[in-house]
Design a protein around this motif. Sequence first.
Motif, PDB file in Angstrom:
ATOM      1  N   UNK A 377       0.829  -1.213   0.000  1.00  0.00           N
ATOM      2  CA  UNK A 377       0.000   0.000   0.000  1.00  0.00           C
ATOM      3  C   UNK A 377       0.860   1.260   0.000  1.00  0.00           C
ATOM      4  N   UNK A 378       1.985   1.201   0.698  1.00  0.00           N
ATOM      5  CA  UNK A 378       2.864   2.380   0.785  1.00  0.00           C
ATOM      6  C   UNK A 378       3.585   2.704  -0.520  1.00  0.00           C
ATOM      7  N   UNK A 379       3.483   1.814  -1.493  1.00  0.00           N
ATOM      8  CA  UNK A 379       4.059   2.108  -2.814  1.00  0.00           C
ATOM      9  C   UNK A 379       3.218   3.158  -3.538  1.00  0.00           C
ATOM     10  N   UNK A 380       1.996   3.373  -3.036  1.00  0.00           N
ATOM     11  CA  UNK A 380       1.066   4.414  -3.526  1.00  0.00           C
ATOM     12  C   UNK A 380       0.603   4.233  -4.977  1.00  0.00           C
ATOM     13  N   UNK A 381       0.823   3.060  -5.546  1.00  0.00           N
ATOM     14  CA  UNK A 381       0.247   2.854  -6.881  1.00  0.00           C
ATOM     15  C   UNK A 381      -0.273   1.426  -7.047  1.00  0.00           C
ATOM     16  N   UNK A 382      -0.214   0.653  -5.959  1.00  0.00           N
ATOM     17  CA  UNK A 382      -0.656  -0.739  -6.013  1.00  0.00           C
ATOM     18  C   UNK A 382      -2.097  -0.876  -5.554  1.00  0.00           C
ATOM     19  N   UNK A 383      -2.820  -1.815  -6.166  1.00  0.00           N
ATOM     20  CA  UNK A 383      -4.141  -2.187  -5.682  1.00  0.00           C
ATOM     21  C   UNK A 383      -3.984  -3.556  -5.025  1.00  0.00           C
ATOM     22  N   UNK A 384      -4.324  -3.616  -3.747  1.00  0.00           N
ATOM     23  CA  UNK A 384      -4.202  -4.847  -2.967  1.00  0.00           C
ATOM     24  C   UNK A 384      -5.543  -5.587  -2.969  1.00  0.00           C
ATOM     25  N   UNK A 385      -5.500  -6.905  -3.177  1.00  0.00           N
ATOM     26  CA  UNK A 385      -6.714  -7.732  -3.212  1.00  0.00           C
ATOM     27  C   UNK A 385      -6.650  -8.756  -2.091  1.00  0.00           C
ATOM     28  N   UNK A 386      -7.798  -8.983  -1.422  1.00  0.00           N
ATOM     29  CA  UNK A 386      -7.834  -9.999  -0.371  1.00  0.00           C
ATOM     30  C   UNK A 386      -9.226 -10.628  -0.340  1.00  0.00           C
ATOM     31  N   UNK A 387      -9.279 -11.943  -0.356  1.00  0.00           N
ATOM     32  CA  UNK A 387     -10.560 -12.647  -0.234  1.00  0.00           C
ATOM     33  C   UNK A 387     -10.564 -13.424   1.082  1.00  0.00           C
ATOM     34  N   UNK A 388     -11.599 -13.190   1.888  1.00  0.00           N
ATOM     35  CA  UNK A 388     -11.735 -13.892   3.163  1.00  0.00           C
ATOM     36  C   UNK A 388     -12.780 -15.003   3.018  1.00  0.00           C
ATOM     37  N   UNK A 389     -12.292 -16.226   3.094  1.00  0.00           N
ATOM     38  CA  UNK A 389     -13.116 -17.425   2.937  1.00  0.00           C
ATOM     39  C   UNK A 389     -14.230 -17.510   3.987  1.00  0.00           C
ATOM     40  N   UNK A 390     -13.878 -17.135   5.225  1.00  0.00           N
ATOM     41  CA  UNK A 390     -14.825 -17.281   6.341  1.00  0.00           C
ATOM     42  C   UNK A 390     -16.079 -16.437   6.145  1.00  0.00           C
ATOM     43  N   UNK A 391     -15.882 -15.205   5.730  1.00  0.00           N
ATOM     44  CA  UNK A 391     -17.053 -14.315   5.567  1.00  0.00           C
ATOM     45  C   UNK A 391     -17.451 -14.146   4.098  1.00  0.00           C
ATOM     46  N   UNK A 392     -16.757 -14.898   3.215  1.00  0.00           N
ATOM     47  CA  UNK A 392     -17.056 -14.858   1.775  1.00  0.00           C
ATOM     48  C   UNK A 392     -17.120 -13.402   1.259  1.00  0.00           C
ATOM     49  N   UNK A 393     -16.067 -12.654   1.583  1.00  0.00           N
ATOM     50  CA  UNK A 393     -16.007 -11.243   1.175  1.00  0.00           C
ATOM     51  C   UNK A 393     -14.668 -10.925   0.511  1.00  0.00           C
TER      52      UNK A 393
END
Length: 447
Positions: A377-393
């Motif tokens: 995130x501190x690179x200021x040009x990246x989009x970070x993706x995260x999928x949480x299996x437990x809450x399906x979000x």
Amino acid sequence: MNIMSDSHLTPVPVEQAVLQTFFSQLGIFSYDRAKDYVEKEKESSKTAGASWASVLAALAHLAAAEKAYHNMTFLGQKLGGQSFFSRKDSIRTIYTSLHNELKKVVTTGRNAVGGTAPHLEELLSHLSEQLCYFIQARMEIADFYEKMYSLSSQKSVNSEELVSTLESVLHKYSSRFHHPILSPLESSFQLEVDVLTQLLKCQAQISEWKFLPSLLNLHSAHSKLHSWSQIFEKQRETRKHLFGGQIQKAVQPPHLFLWLLKFKNILLAKFSFYFHEALSRQTTLSEMKTLTAKTAPDYFGKISSFIRKYDVVNVSLIFDNRGSESFQGHGYHHPHSYREAPKGVDQYPAVVSLPNDRPVMHWPNVIMIMSDRAADLNMLDKVVHFFDDKVQSTYYLTRPEPHFTIIVIFESKKSEKDSHFISFLQELSSSLKNSKPFSSLKPGSKG
């Protein structure tokens, strides 16, 4: 009869009247008229003294230099990039040769003892000396614009550093060109640097999420730009029709003015987005939508339509207030009111949350992702993706500037490579960066 009491009726010498007319034209940014005026004057006074002829020649060059400066044609010029004949002299070259011309007049005036017009020599020497300071100030501000333009490719810009650089230039040349004849020039110079300083201060304050100071600077810059625009409105130029007849049109403002206006509008849009909560308390929801729709870009409208189109659960702008001792929440707070510094999840408030309040159940996840993926995130040009299996979000995060993170939440599984979401966040993040307005400083550049 007392001669002294009647002294204010003494007719103004011709040369002084010429100087006053020239600088009043320059003060209203009418460079071509000013240049034509002194060139005609130079032609009709060929028998005049050497100093007067030198000053008239220098003033014609000054009008041309001021035109080039305000049109910003000097920005981003690559030395040796063009052929010798087509290469425009850099603004520094023009102002340096002008400075040398005026220095000669200063020296001549100081050496002129007696002579046919000692008062004129003295006046010309005095004005030339002050104009030398004006030219030095201009060169430093031109360098400052060059620096700003070079920063347009940076991911992050420290606006406070820019403000202190600009203020030191102002302090250095304060009252250095104060002669009454030069007052139109001094006023126009002061107007420009005041507007620029206030816009940069506002930019720095928005990035620190300071509501009232950024509002005051934005309002002051807006008022000054309005006064400046009246100067162009009042000037009408006659344009001839192709098939005969004439029309009166307002003078087209120079690029520098148009850029400052654009910069103000970009900050207004960002201010309206970052402080949407505080501003919307002052009016109805429908009125607020109408007002934000007038901003360019309309962040609120863009995000709202994105949410509807892709069935997004939430889009939030998170302000990381760790280390910010002055953080007190939305709106204006009395400077002496005490409030304990936020702790835990309150250090990451959603200062903007659409379509409704931040989803509390998702917030521990959001903070965990921000912590685990801080380097990306501190690179200021990246989009970070995260999928949480437990809450399906699915969570997408990006950081437009150091203290702010944008998060998009879906309550379903979404691909890490979904171009619709990635490009939306990249575009949104890019337009919020402090370096963004600087890219359009150069005439004809996209930004």
